[in-house]
Design a protein around this motif. Structure first.
Motif, short mmCIF file in Angstrom:
data_model
loop_
_atom_site.label_atom_id
_atom_site.label_comp_id
_atom_site.label_asym_id
_atom_site.label_seq_id
_atom_site.Cartn_x
_atom_site.Cartn_y
_atom_site.Cartn_z
N ALA A 237 4.68 2.90 5.25
CA ALA A 237 3.27 2.63 4.91
C ALA A 237 2.35 3.13 6.01
O ALA A 237 2.64 2.99 7.20
N THR A 238 1.21 3.70 5.60
CA THR A 238 0.19 4.17 6.54
C THR A 238 -1.16 3.54 6.26
O THR A 238 -2.09 3.72 7.05
N ARG A 239 -1.28 2.82 5.17
CA ARG A 239 -2.54 2.17 4.81
C ARG A 239 -2.38 0.66 4.85
O ARG A 239 -1.31 0.12 4.58
N SER A 240 -3.49 -0.01 5.14
CA SER A 240 -3.49 -1.48 5.19
C SER A 240 -3.37 -2.07 3.79
O SER A 240 -3.64 -1.40 2.79
N LEU A 241 -2.99 -3.34 3.75
CA LEU A 241 -3.00 -4.07 2.50
C LEU A 241 -4.44 -4.20 2.01
O LEU A 241 -5.38 -4.22 2.82
N LYS A 242 -4.62 -4.31 0.71
CA LYS A 242 -5.96 -4.48 0.14
C LYS A 242 -6.45 -5.89 0.47
O LYS A 242 -5.74 -6.87 0.21
N SER A 243 -7.64 -5.99 1.06
CA SER A 243 -8.16 -7.31 1.44
C SER A 243 -9.23 -7.77 0.46
O SER A 243 -9.86 -6.95 -0.23
N TYR A 244 -9.42 -9.07 0.42
CA TYR A 244 -10.43 -9.70 -0.44
C TYR A 244 -11.34 -10.56 0.42
O TYR A 244 -10.97 -10.96 1.53
N SER B 263 0.82 -1.21 0.00
CA SER B 263 0.00 0.00 0.00
C SER B 263 0.86 1.26 0.00
O SER B 263 0.34 2.37 -0.16
N TYR B 264 2.16 1.13 0.15
CA TYR B 264 3.06 2.27 0.06
C TYR B 264 3.55 2.37 -1.39
O TYR B 264 4.19 1.46 -1.90
N LEU B 265 3.23 3.46 -2.05
CA LEU B 265 3.54 3.67 -3.46
C LEU B 265 3.07 2.48 -4.31
O LEU B 265 3.88 1.81 -4.98
N PRO B 266 1.76 2.19 -4.29
CA PRO B 266 1.26 1.00 -5.00
C PRO B 266 1.48 1.03 -6.51
O PRO B 266 1.48 -0.02 -7.14
N GLN B 267 1.70 2.22 -7.07
CA GLN B 267 1.97 2.29 -8.51
C GLN B 267 3.26 1.55 -8.87
O GLN B 267 3.45 1.14 -10.00
N ASN B 268 4.13 1.31 -7.87
CA ASN B 268 5.36 0.54 -8.11
C ASN B 268 5.10 -0.96 -8.16
O ASN B 268 5.97 -1.73 -8.55
N LYS B 269 3.94 -1.39 -7.68
CA LYS B 269 3.53 -2.81 -7.68
C LYS B 269 4.57 -3.71 -7.00
O LYS B 269 4.85 -4.82 -7.44
N CYS B 270 5.12 -3.22 -5.90
CA CYS B 270 6.10 -3.98 -5.14
C CYS B 270 5.37 -5.04 -4.31
O CYS B 270 4.49 -4.71 -3.51
N ALA B 271 5.70 -6.30 -4.50
CA ALA B 271 5.01 -7.40 -3.84
C ALA B 271 5.60 -7.67 -2.46
O ALA B 271 6.81 -7.89 -2.33
N VAL B 272 4.75 -7.63 -1.43
CA VAL B 272 5.21 -7.94 -0.08
C VAL B 272 5.52 -9.43 0.02
O VAL B 272 4.96 -10.24 -0.71
N THR B 273 6.42 -9.76 0.94
CA THR B 273 6.80 -11.16 1.15
C THR B 273 6.54 -11.53 2.60
O THR B 273 6.71 -10.72 3.50
N ILE B 274 6.13 -12.76 2.82
CA ILE B 274 5.83 -13.25 4.17
C ILE B 274 7.15 -13.40 4.93
O ILE B 274 8.11 -14.01 4.43
N ASP B 275 7.20 -12.84 6.15
CA ASP B 275 8.39 -12.93 6.98
C ASP B 275 8.52 -14.33 7.59
O ASP B 275 7.55 -15.08 7.67
#
Length: 140
Positions: free
Chosen positions: A120-127, A81-93
């Motif tokens: 980041a200040t916003r949550s991940l997009k949920s489904y 959710s931080y600079l989503p236009q970059n489409k950076c994929a988060v990884t599970i720790d």
């Protein structure tokens, strides 16, 4: 006076018709389903289990199991959710409790998608997630 009102309205329209806010994760159709016996879902067997599913959403999906109930799952887009236009994929720790944006260092809780480390200040997009007949469904 009437010209001034029309000119003011025109200016408001021009100012308001900018490029738009690019700080939100784009909406894309998501319709994933798989039997819970699918090998990709093997890590969801217990509380705190999580897995990555590629090819869905903006940057893939993370599915996380937070309880023992039939429908105790959440799903998020991997797009940070931080600079989503970059489409950076988060990884599970390694802990399995958080996911990290490798581009910015932001961290997110997997239990609710909320950010726990800046910038980041916003949550991940949920489904939406539900389970029926031993099949998991993720959609928006």
């Amino acid at each position: 006076m009437r010209k001034l009102v029309y000119l003011s309205m025109l200016m408001l329209c021009l100012v308001g018709c900018g490029k738009g806010d690019t700080s939100y994760i784009p909406s894309v159709a998501v319709n994933f389903s798989a039997p819970l016996t699918d090998p990709r879902l093997s890590k969801l067997g217990g509380i705190g289990g999580s897995t990555v599913i590629t090819g869905y959403g903006v940057a893939g999906l993370i599915i996380y199991r937070y309880g023992t109930g039939t429908n105790d799952y959440v799903a998020y887009d991997r797009c940070s959710s931080y600079l989503p236009q970059n489409k950076c994929a988060v990884t599970i720790d390694a802990t399995g409790l958080t996911a990290t944006d490798p581009c910015s260092g932001s961290k997110f809780l997997l239990s609710d998608g909320s950010p726990v480390k800046a910038p980041a200040t916003r949550s991940l997009k949920s489904y939406s997630v539900y389970v029926s007949n031993f099949t998991i469904f993720v959609s928006n």
